[in-house]
Each structure stands twice: as structure tokens, then as C-alpha cells.
Design a protein around this motif. Structure first.
Motif, PDB file in Angstrom:
ATOM      1  N   ASN A   1     -73.274 -39.238  97.389  1.00 45.63           N
ATOM      2  CA  ASN A   1     -73.439 -37.509  97.518  1.00 45.63           C
ATOM      3  C   ASN A   1     -74.736 -37.436  97.877  1.00 45.63           C
ATOM      4  OD1 ASN A   1     -70.677 -37.256  96.807  1.00 45.63           O
ATOM      5  ND2 ASN A   1     -71.410 -36.774  94.541  1.00 45.63           N
TER       6      ASN A   1
ATOM      7  N   TRP B   1     -76.139 -35.512 101.430  1.00 51.33           N
ATOM      8  CA  TRP B   1     -77.007 -34.112 101.135  1.00 51.33           C
ATOM      9  C   TRP B   1     -78.385 -34.548 102.119  1.00 51.33           C
ATOM     10  CZ3 TRP B   1     -81.671 -34.117  98.369  1.00 51.33           C
ATOM     11  CH2 TRP B   1     -82.275 -32.636  98.341  1.00 51.33           C
TER      12      TRP B   1
ATOM     13  N   TYR C   1     -78.748 -28.314  95.708  1.00 50.71           N
ATOM     14  CA  TYR C   1     -78.006 -29.496  95.365  1.00 50.71           C
ATOM     15  C   TYR C   1     -76.959 -29.078  94.624  1.00 50.71           C
ATOM     16  CZ  TYR C   1     -76.804 -34.293  95.195  1.00 50.71           C
ATOM     17  OH  TYR C   1     -76.047 -35.451  94.940  1.00 50.71           O
ATOM     18  N   GLU C   2     -75.914 -29.707  94.577  1.00 49.19           N
ATOM     19  CA  GLU C   2     -74.806 -29.754  93.572  1.00 49.19           C
ATOM     20  C   GLU C   2     -75.151 -29.685  92.028  1.00 49.19           C
ATOM     21  OE1 GLU C   2     -72.369 -33.528  93.540  1.00 49.19           O
ATOM     22  OE2 GLU C   2     -72.258 -32.434  95.562  1.00 49.19           O
TER      23      GLU C   2
ATOM     24  N   THR D   1     -74.872 -35.182  85.230  1.00 48.99           N
ATOM     25  CA  THR D   1     -73.483 -34.861  85.892  1.00 48.99           C
ATOM     26  C   THR D   1     -72.520 -34.665  84.650  1.00 48.99           C
ATOM     27  OG1 THR D   1     -72.695 -37.329  85.683  1.00 48.99           O
ATOM     28  CG2 THR D   1     -73.937 -36.910  87.470  1.00 48.99           C
TER      29      THR D   1
END
Length: 558
Positions: free
Chosen positions: A170, A174, A219-220, A235
């Protein structure tokens, strides 16, 4: 004392009463009182003691317990039940989805006394053998325990590996949307192949650190700045992530710093000096050292070996020629003996399988009595004719009894090609007694391999204390192999003792302890931890060819 801790105390009392099979009416009465007190619109302590028994759902019997709790801080009945209950069983009561009745079965029938042992039993498919349990319940319990482990912020290497690879992918996607030529690496405990990982450490090397840092807001994950160019996030799975953003020119030096432990890093840099490096290999070259692989960077003698150009060529998964210490449906495994053998031959391209079903003392695992041993040997003879040149070796995982003896007599022991001797019961011994017990088993002329030497279960059971040097020395004196149990929950013998064993001339064996076909894949984790311990193919028993290991087993016969 507030209402919630009072309610929790009563709830625990009701659970322990049910666990110990006390009067169901009394159990229900205490549980109901716990529920009512938790929902009270006023503080229980605000009531005069004389009026507590008038509260809905309490009554005189419960009131007396509450008064005792408020005046002394405990309830004598609860303390008595706690003394009669192993701490691990009490801890199980906190797991949602497993009630006291099921826990009583786990404790009394399966002889499991900790959450770690319960998790291991789920992996071995042993829970479904107990009354009231099915495959669905077993999987649910396994997931609950995994969630609890993750909530503590620590992960087994095997469990964290896919999470870190996903996070790395991920991040890479990105980064490529912002700057195409960034460098990205995974460092820390994970890169060193540590058996337990507490955080995932990533490092980004970029020509424009300010831009990357600014873009982190998009960012996520919600990264929080912890120090200059250092950011932290977590996370959904509970994995703690630490991210470093550095100038590209500093990438390899910082990557090196963030990988090895502090002592290793400091010693190498004292030799190499601090410069702009174009690779980690260059750092070691400047230090006058051979390149040291990340898994070895623990400051346990690897730097001296690198100075002397004596670093071992570490074992690879492709070096393994067979798999020893495995279980079939003859005891507590899932698949048949033939299914296990064919999987090794056709999928893993191995030359041999060592079957080691549980011995007769392991009644909880459907251990083999003498008659069943004979019957299994007859089947193995038939399968060896059918599957040749692939070979199944006749093994057993023989329980080491309290006094250190094995649980078959000589007549049966000599019928096996090899014997794995393991401790499964009566783990609570002092160091001296536990060491004597193992040494007596090692000195048994029929013992070929010492199985999972400490009985540890990572993140849940420490394992019994032993004098490692005495045990390893005894293995050296008696030509006994020591197992590196590859189950990710065990990884036992601990890698920190591999080098001492190798120095003493002891062979190690990477054994998956597989209870189903998929369990053979755990050998990969055994290889990783054996590499960390410095193992090379020549000193690994199951890296022997079929001819070599046949000769070895024959040479071990009394």
C-alpha cells in the motif's frame, strides 16, 4: 468501590461457581445480581449496609457477600475458588464466546490450562474431539484468541508477515503516485526475522522529504509525528507502524541503523565510520567485514565471524530433503498417513516423511497403544511398497514421563526407526528437576530427537526453565538431535541456543510438527528461525538425503 468493579467481581464469582459445578440456582442468583448492580442508577456504596439486601436482585445471601467485599476488598468464597483454579483458566473466562461449561471441558477433559495451550490445540484440530465442540466453534475460538493477541500489540512472525507485506504494498502504490523513484524498505524486528514483532518499521528515501511528509496527511492511515521525520500509526488489525522519511542520500545508512540491534549497529559503524553509502554491502566493506545478513544482526558473535570470513552459508528451504515429526489421523492429525506422504512427495518434492503420532500416555490426543503401533507399522510397510522410492519412516512422539523415562518398554521402542522424545505434561518443575528429567530422556538409548525442548508457546506460555548448556551437552554426549520445532507458536529450540548446540557438534532438525497437510508449510518458519540461529545444511538432520538419514537412523540403534 464503583458499581462496575463490584459487578465484575460478582460475575467472576458466578463463572467460577459454574466452572466448579456448584448449585445452578446459586450460580444464576449471583450472575443476576452482577447484572442488576451493573445497571443501578445510583452508587451501591451510597446505600446504608442495612438496605443493600432490599435492592432488586440482591437478597440476603448476595448482600452478605457485597458487605464483605465493600468492607474487606474481597470475598472469601471467591478467593477459595481462585486458589482452586489455574490462572490460565481464570484468564479464559474473560474471552467472549467461551462460557464456563466449555472451559470446564477444555480444562478437565483436554487438560488445557492456558490460552496459549488452547490456541495451540485449535491449530492441532484437537478441540473438535471434545464434547460440545465442532469445527465452527474451534475456528471462532481461534479468531478470538488471535484478536486478543493483536490487541496486546505483539504478533507472531507468521501472523504479522502478511500484514506487513500488505502495508508495504500500500505504501509503495501511494509513493509511486507522488514520486516515482523513492526507495522503500522494511526494517526492525521483522527484517531480522524475530519470532515476535511489536511494530513494523518502514523507511522511505526520497529527494523531497518535505513533499512526502506533507502528503502523509492524504494517506489512508492517520500518521502522527513522533520525532523529526518519524511518524507512527496503527492499522485496523492492531499493527503498530513506525515510518521514517529520510533524504535518499542517507537511505542505506539509516536502513542499516533501523535494522540491526543497537550493539551490532554501533560496533559496525565504529569500524566503518559514517559516510554516504550506496548499499548496505558498502557499509560492511568499509568496516572490513563480510556482509552480514539482516537476520544475524543481533550482536551474538556474528561480527567476529565476519572479520574472520567464517560466516556460515545459512540453510535454505531447498536444502530440506524430508520432514520429521508429523502426525496423522492415527492420533490427533487431520489427514491420513497416505495423504500426508503423498503431499510430501508430490507437492513438496521431498524424499521421505517421518510419522510421529502421539504415544499411549497422550490419551487426550488419541495416542497409540502397543497394538495400534503394530497396526500402523503394518500400514507403513504397505505404503512404502506403494510409494517407493519415497519412504515413510516409523517414528513416534514418545511422552517423557515425570521421572524422565519414555512411555513404552524396550520391546516397542526398538520397533521404531526413530523416536522423538517430548514433554507434554507436568510442566511445573523447578529448573534442576526439569533439567534432570530431560537429561534422563536424552540418555535413553532409543531417543533420537529431543522434541520442542522447553514446551514454550510464544506470547502465552513461557516454557519450563532448564539449564540449556547441560541439556545441549547431554545431547552432544549421547548423539541426540535437537528439534527446531517450526510451528510458529513454538520455534523451540530458541534460536539464541542454536550456535552453542552447533559448536558442541549437535545436529538440529527443522520439524513442522504438522497435524495436517498444510502444516508442512510451517517448515518455512523453522528455516527462517534456524537461519537466525546460524544453522547450515550440513548440521540439519532433515537436510540429509534418504540414504544418509537411513544410515543415521541405523547407526543410532542400540
Amino acid at each position: 468501590m464503583e458499581n462496575k468493579p463490584i459487578a465484575r467481581t460478582l460475575r467472576l464469582l458466578s463463572q467460577l461457581m459454574e466452572l466448579h459445578n456448584e448449585n445452578p440456582f446459586k450460580v444464576k442468583s449471583v450472575a443476576n445480581a452482577a447484572f442488576k448492580i451493573d445497571k443501578l442508577p445510583f452508587a451501591l456504596t451510597s446505600k446504608p449496609i442495612s438496605e443493600i439486601d432490599q435492592i432488586d436482585g440482591v437478597g440476603k445471601s448476595i448482600a452478605s457477600k457485597l458487605v464483605e467485599l465493600l468492607e474487606t476488598g474481597s470475598i472469601a468464597e471467591l478467593e477459595t475458588l481462585l486458589e482452586q483454579t489455574p490462572p490460565g483458566i481464570v484468564e479464559m473466562l474473560s474471552i467472549k464466546g467461551i462460557g464456563p461449561k466449555k472451559i470446564a471441558t477444555i480444562w478437565n477433559d483436554l487438560k488445557i490450562e492456558s490460552i496459549g495451550e488452547l490456541y495451540y490445540a485449535c491449530n492441532e484440530n484437537r478441540l473438535i474431539e471434545a464434547k460440545g465442540f465442532g469445527l465452527k466453534t474451534q475456528e471462532e475460538i481461534k479468531k478470538i484468541i488471535e484478536f486478543k493477541m493483536a490487541a496486546d500489540g505483539k504478533f507472531l512472525y507468521a501472523k504479522v508477515e502478511p500484514l506487513i507485506h500488505e502495508a508495504q504494498e500500500n505504501l509503495s502504490i501511494w509513493l509511486n503516485q507522488i514520486e516515482s523513484d523513492t526507495l522503500l524498505g522494511v526494517a526492525g524486528e521483522f527484517r531480522r526475522r524475530c519470532e515476535i514483532v511489536e511494530e513494523a518499521v518502514f523507511i522511505i528515501g526520497t529527494e523531497n522529504p518535505e513533499i512526502i511528509i506533507t502528503q502523509l496527511a492524504t494517506y489512508e492511515l492517520a500518521f502522527v509525528e513522533k520525532a523529526t521525520n518519524c511518524f507512527a500509526a496503527q492499522t485496523e488489525s492492531g499493527l503498530n507502524i513506525k515510518l521514517f522519511v529520510v533524504p535518499k542520500a542517507n537511505f542505506y545508512l539509516d536502513y542499516f541503523r533501523l535494522t540491526g540491534n543497537d550493539q551490532h549497529v554501533n560496533e559496525v559503524l565504529s569500524l566503518a565510520g559514517e559516510h554516504i553509502f550506496t548499499s548496505e554491502e558498502e557499509i560492511y566493506q568499509k568496516a572490513g567485514l563480510d556482509f552480514i545478513l539482516p537476520e544475524l544482526r543481533e550482536d551474538v558473535g556474528e561480527i567476529e565471524l565476519a572479520k574472520q570470513h567464517q560466516l556460515p552459508k545459512l540453510i535454505e528451504a531447498t536444502d530440506l530433503k524430508g520432514s520429521l515429526h508429523n502426525h496423522s489421523d492415527w492420533s490427533d492429525g487431520v489427514h491420513t498417513l497416505e495423504e500426508m506422504a503423498v503431499y510430501c512427495r508430490d507437492v513438496l518434492n521431498l524424499e521421505y516423511l517421518g510419522i510421529c503420532d502421539h504415544s499411549k500416555s497422550a490419551f487426550y490426543a488419541n495416542g497409540l497403544n502397543e497394538q495400534r503401533v503394530y497396526a500402523q507399522h503394518q500400514l507403513i510397510n504397505e505404503l512404502n511398497l506403494k510409494l517407493a522410492p519415497f519412504k515413510i519412516f516409523k517414528g513416534i512422539e514418545s511422552d517423557i514421563l515425570y521421572d524422565g523415562s519414555l512411555d513404552y518398554d524396550e520391546t516397542i521402542l526398538k520397533s521404531f526407526d526413530f523416536v522423538v522424545a517430548s514433554v507434554h505434561s507436568q510442566l511445573k518443575m523447578n529448573k534442576e528437576k526439569a533439567t534432570e528429567r530431560l537429561i534422563k530422556a536424552i540418555e535413553n538409548p532409543y531417543t533420537t530427537i529431543l522434541g520442542h525442548p522447553t514446551g514454550r508457546l510464544l506470547l502465552s506460555r513461557k516454557g519450563y526453565d532448564i539449564d540449556f548448556k547441560k541439556v545441549i551437552d547431554a545431547c552432544a554426549d549421547n548423539n541426540v538431535v535437537i528439534e527446531v520445532n517450526a510451528n510458529p507458536l513454538r520455534l523451540d529450540l530458541d534460536w539464541r541456543w542454536h550456535r552453542y548446540a552447533l559448536e558442541k557438534g549437535v545436529l538440529l532438525s527443522i520439524n513442522p510438527d504438522a497435524h495436517r497437510k498444510e502444516g508442512f508449510l510451517d517448515m518455512r518458519y523453522g528455516v527462517l528461525v534456524a537461519r537466525k540461529g546460524g544453522l547450515f545444511a550440513e548440521k540439519c538432520l532433515n537436510a540429509y538425503t534418504l540414504d544418509q538419514i537411513t544410515t543415521f537412523f541405523e547407526s543410532k540403534k542400540p
